[in-house]
Design an enzyme around this catalytic site. Structure first.
Site, PDB file in Angstrom:
ATOM      1  CD  GLN A  38      -1.074   9.989  -6.081  1.00 29.74           C
ATOM      2  OE1 GLN A  38      -0.375  10.974  -6.270  1.00 29.74           O
ATOM      3  NE2 GLN A  38      -2.395  10.034  -6.186  1.00 29.74           N
TER       4      GLN A  38
ATOM      5  CG  ASP B  25      -9.202   1.931  -0.886  1.00 29.94           C
ATOM      6  OD1 ASP B  25      -8.151   1.787  -1.533  1.00 29.94           O
ATOM      7  OD2 ASP B  25      -9.271   1.817   0.358  1.00 29.94           O
TER       8      ASP B  25
ATOM      9  CG  ASP C  74      -2.319   0.514   0.893  1.00 27.76           C
ATOM     10  OD1 ASP C  74      -2.442   1.386   0.010  1.00 27.76           O
ATOM     11  OD2 ASP C  74      -3.299   0.072   1.539  1.00 27.76           O
TER      12      ASP C  74
END
Length: 448
Positions: A227, A246, A152
């Protein structure tokens, strides 16, 4: 904007650069499996994970290729590593036999096991993460028998943030910019900037290198939220990369993510795939039609198909969607790595970026299916007619004025992907009344 190429560019582009090639074909096609987050969030334990693993067998999902049982956030002791080894410590209440004990059980079922961490100092739920501990954590995961890492993008310290800002037009999370554009960025990258040199890319490469250094093949899923222009470096770094924030079990969010990913499909091919996030089939208040459309779009875009619902409570209707062999065969094709692409938008003019109405007409060749998959979506609320002519589908190579025997337009043998019915020789094209937020799909095979 540059990162959201037009589909004209997609159709003309060369195949994606060869990505992160792993032994045994790991990561060559999209991952199939289950993940704990959308089902349970932080309320996880060994019993729930092993129940999901057994259900993958009992429901016949393993037979179709679902293999990864992935433990998401909140599996470790919070705010603590082993003071001597510096390893993360599995929560002994949630996982009394440790992660390795769960992994052993999952492996005995003939399945694989995944774990979660973050490219920061803390995970999104505030648990220990891996920035600065990449080698230790990669070796720990290998020793435990881990086969898959979801990595993550939370807990990033200020000295690891990017010098330049990069915009992901994520409409559901508040960025309501017209036509997929972004506002003036705080610090836009100069023209020609190589995002491989960004701190985001560097953080994810550090874990890639650590995983490659251990004596175990671990699939690498970059949960990077789009990103750092990840499409320019994702396929050399991981086996999949998240394109945005998400997912949620709402049609608005599903349509938004499908629309975003449509403009990133030139990055998809063997060994690396853009990831619009895990499946919500079986969650929330999605209709059966919306669940069907969600799964079909993810499958034809060759996204990872990671189930996120409690499998011991799932309905037969939802199981049937997740087990659609035509869509899984297309997603897992061993010969054709490219996904399906839109051949027309339908609701909108071609090339329109619209978070509520993604492209409606899709096609792609498949060796597994022995033909071309044609999908038609109704992005509107009400039932409506959807029609595709064979001359519109680029893979079929039918000229608009081509005629068959007896003056009829050329025909193809067609199979309905939901019913499995062979429709015989269908001439000219195909039309159906489609429910709102639903899809119909067909395998178009030999000429007739």
């Amino acid at each position: 904007m540059d990162s959201f190429r037009t589909l004209a560019g997609i159709l003309l582009s060369a195949a994606a650069v060869e990505g992160l090639v792993r032994p045994g074909g790991v990561g060559r096609v999209p991952a199939l499996g289950w993940n704990s987050w959308n089902a349970f969030a932080c309320d996880i334990n060994a019993t729930k994970v092993l129940t999901a693993a057994r259900q993958v067998l009992d429901l016949g999902l393993k037979d179709l290729g679902y293999e990864y049982i992935n433990i998401d956030d909140c599996w470790s002791i919070k705010s603590q590593r082993d003071p001597v080894t510096k390893r993360m410590i599995p929560d002994p209440i949630k996982f009394p036999d440790g992660i390795s004990g769960v992994a052993d059980e999952i492996h005995r079922l003939g399945l694989k096991v995944g774990i979660y961490s973050s490219a920061g100092t803390e995970t999104c739920a505030g648990y220990p993460a891996s920035l600065g501990y990449e080698r230790i954590d990669a070796q720990t995961f290998a020793d435990w028998g881990i086969d898959y890492l979801k990595y993550d993008n939370c807990g990033v310290p200020s000295n690891w943030t990017d010098l330049y800002t990069y915009c992901v037009p994520d409409f559901t999370n508040g960025n309501h910019f017209p036509n997929g554009s972004c506002p003036d960025l705080e610090m836009p990258a100069p023209e020609g900037y190589d995002w491989r040199e960004s701190n985001t890319a560097r953080r994810y490469r550090r874990m890639r290198d650590a995983l490659l250094s251990v004596n175990r093949t671990i699939a690498y899923s970059l949960c990077v939220w789009g990103q750092g222009d990840v499409g320019t470096w994702g396929n050399e770094t991981g086996n999949s990369w998240r394109i945005s924030g998400d997912i949620t079990p709402s049609w608005t969010r599903i349509a938004d993510l499908a629309n975003q990913n449509t403009f990133l499909l030139n990055d998809a091919d063997f060994w690396g795939y853009p990831d619009p996030d895990m499946l919500e089939v079986g969650n929330g208040n999605l209709t059966v039609a919306e669940n069907r459309a969600h799964f079909a779009l993810w499958a034809v875009m060759k996204a990872p198909l990671i189930i996120g619902t409690p499998l011991d409570k799932i309905s037969p209707e939802h199981v049937a969607i997740l087990k659609n062999k035509y869509l899984i065969d297309f997603n897992q094709d061993p010969v054709v790595g490219r996904p399906a692409y839109p051949f027309k938008w339908g609701y909108n003019a071609d090339w329109t970026f619209d978070p509520l109405h993604p492209a409606e007409y899709w096609s792609g060749d498949s060796y597994n299916l022995g033909g071309t998959l044609v999908l038609m979506l109704n992005s509107e609320e009400e039932t409506g007619l959807r029609r595709a002519r064979w001359s519109e589908v680029p893979e079929l190579e039918v000229s608009k004025d081509e005629k068959g025997e007896g003056g009829e337009e050329v025909g193809f043998e067609v199979i309905d992907i939901w019913s499995g019915e062979n429709l015989g020789c269908v001439r000219g094209g195909i039309a159906r009344e489609v429910q709102g937020h639903d899809v119909v799909g067909f395998v178009v095979m030999r000429r007739c």
